[in-house]
Design a protein around this motif. Structure first.
Motif, short mmCIF file in Angstrom:
data_model
loop_
_atom_site.label_atom_id
_atom_site.label_comp_id
_atom_site.label_asym_id
_atom_site.label_seq_id
_atom_site.Cartn_x
_atom_site.Cartn_y
_atom_site.Cartn_z
N CYS A 14 3.89 -2.96 -4.56
CA CYS A 14 2.85 -2.18 -3.89
C CYS A 14 2.01 -3.13 -3.04
O CYS A 14 1.62 -4.21 -3.49
CB CYS A 14 1.99 -1.47 -4.93
SG CYS A 14 0.59 -0.57 -4.24
N LEU A 27 3.82 2.09 -1.39
CA LEU A 27 2.65 2.15 -2.26
C LEU A 27 3.01 2.88 -3.55
O LEU A 27 3.87 3.74 -3.56
CB LEU A 27 1.50 2.84 -1.54
CG LEU A 27 1.09 2.18 -0.23
CD1 LEU A 27 0.21 3.10 0.58
CD2 LEU A 27 0.40 0.86 -0.47
N GLU A 30 -1.33 7.57 -5.45
CA GLU A 30 -2.23 8.21 -4.49
C GLU A 30 -3.49 7.35 -4.30
O GLU A 30 -4.03 7.25 -3.20
CB GLU A 30 -2.59 9.61 -4.98
CG GLU A 30 -3.30 10.45 -3.96
CD GLU A 30 -2.49 10.69 -2.69
OE1 GLU A 30 -3.09 10.67 -1.60
OE2 GLU A 30 -1.26 10.88 -2.77
N LYS A 33 -2.68 4.67 -1.94
CA LYS A 33 -2.54 5.23 -0.59
C LYS A 33 -3.91 5.40 0.05
O LYS A 33 -4.12 5.11 1.22
CB LYS A 33 -1.80 6.56 -0.63
CG LYS A 33 -0.33 6.41 -0.89
CD LYS A 33 0.35 7.76 -0.98
CE LYS A 33 1.81 7.59 -1.40
NZ LYS A 33 2.51 8.86 -1.58
N TYR A 36 -5.30 2.02 0.95
CA TYR A 36 -4.60 1.51 2.12
C TYR A 36 -5.12 2.17 3.40
O TYR A 36 -5.38 1.50 4.40
CB TYR A 36 -3.10 1.75 1.97
CG TYR A 36 -2.29 1.26 3.14
CD1 TYR A 36 -2.03 -0.10 3.33
CD2 TYR A 36 -1.78 2.15 4.07
CE1 TYR A 36 -1.30 -0.55 4.40
CE2 TYR A 36 -1.04 1.71 5.15
CZ TYR A 36 -0.80 0.36 5.32
OH TYR A 36 -0.08 -0.09 6.39
N GLN A 37 -5.30 3.50 3.36
CA GLN A 37 -5.81 4.22 4.52
C GLN A 37 -7.22 3.77 4.87
O GLN A 37 -7.56 3.61 6.05
CB GLN A 37 -5.77 5.73 4.28
CG GLN A 37 -4.35 6.28 4.29
CD GLN A 37 -4.28 7.73 3.86
OE1 GLN A 37 -5.23 8.28 3.29
NE2 GLN A 37 -3.14 8.35 4.10
#
Length: 66
Positions: A14, A27, A30, A33, A36-37
């Motif tokens: 990841c 990844l 959730e 994610k 990351y965003q």
């Protein structure tokens, strides 16, 4: 002597937490994610600010030399 090397299934890690995940994923969860965003959004903001500062400095130099 026996071969002491264990075979590990192909995997990747990841990008956020480093946990081992299947090879075709990026990844693991959730939560990662979302992190990351948020990181991508922050980097984009920093890049835009940097471009704005460069443009501002160039404009200052152009008007200073007139």
């Amino acid at each position: 002597m026996e071969n002491m090397v264990e075979k590990v299934a192909q995997h990747t890690h990841c990008h956020i937490c480093g946990k081992a995940i299947p090879f075709n994923e990026t990844l693991c969860s959730e939560e990662c994610k979302q992190k990351y965003q948020a990181m991508v959004k922050k980097r984009k903001t920093i890049v835009y600010i940097m471009y704005a500062l460069i443009a501002f400095i160039l404009i200052l130099f152009l008007f200073n030399n007139l």
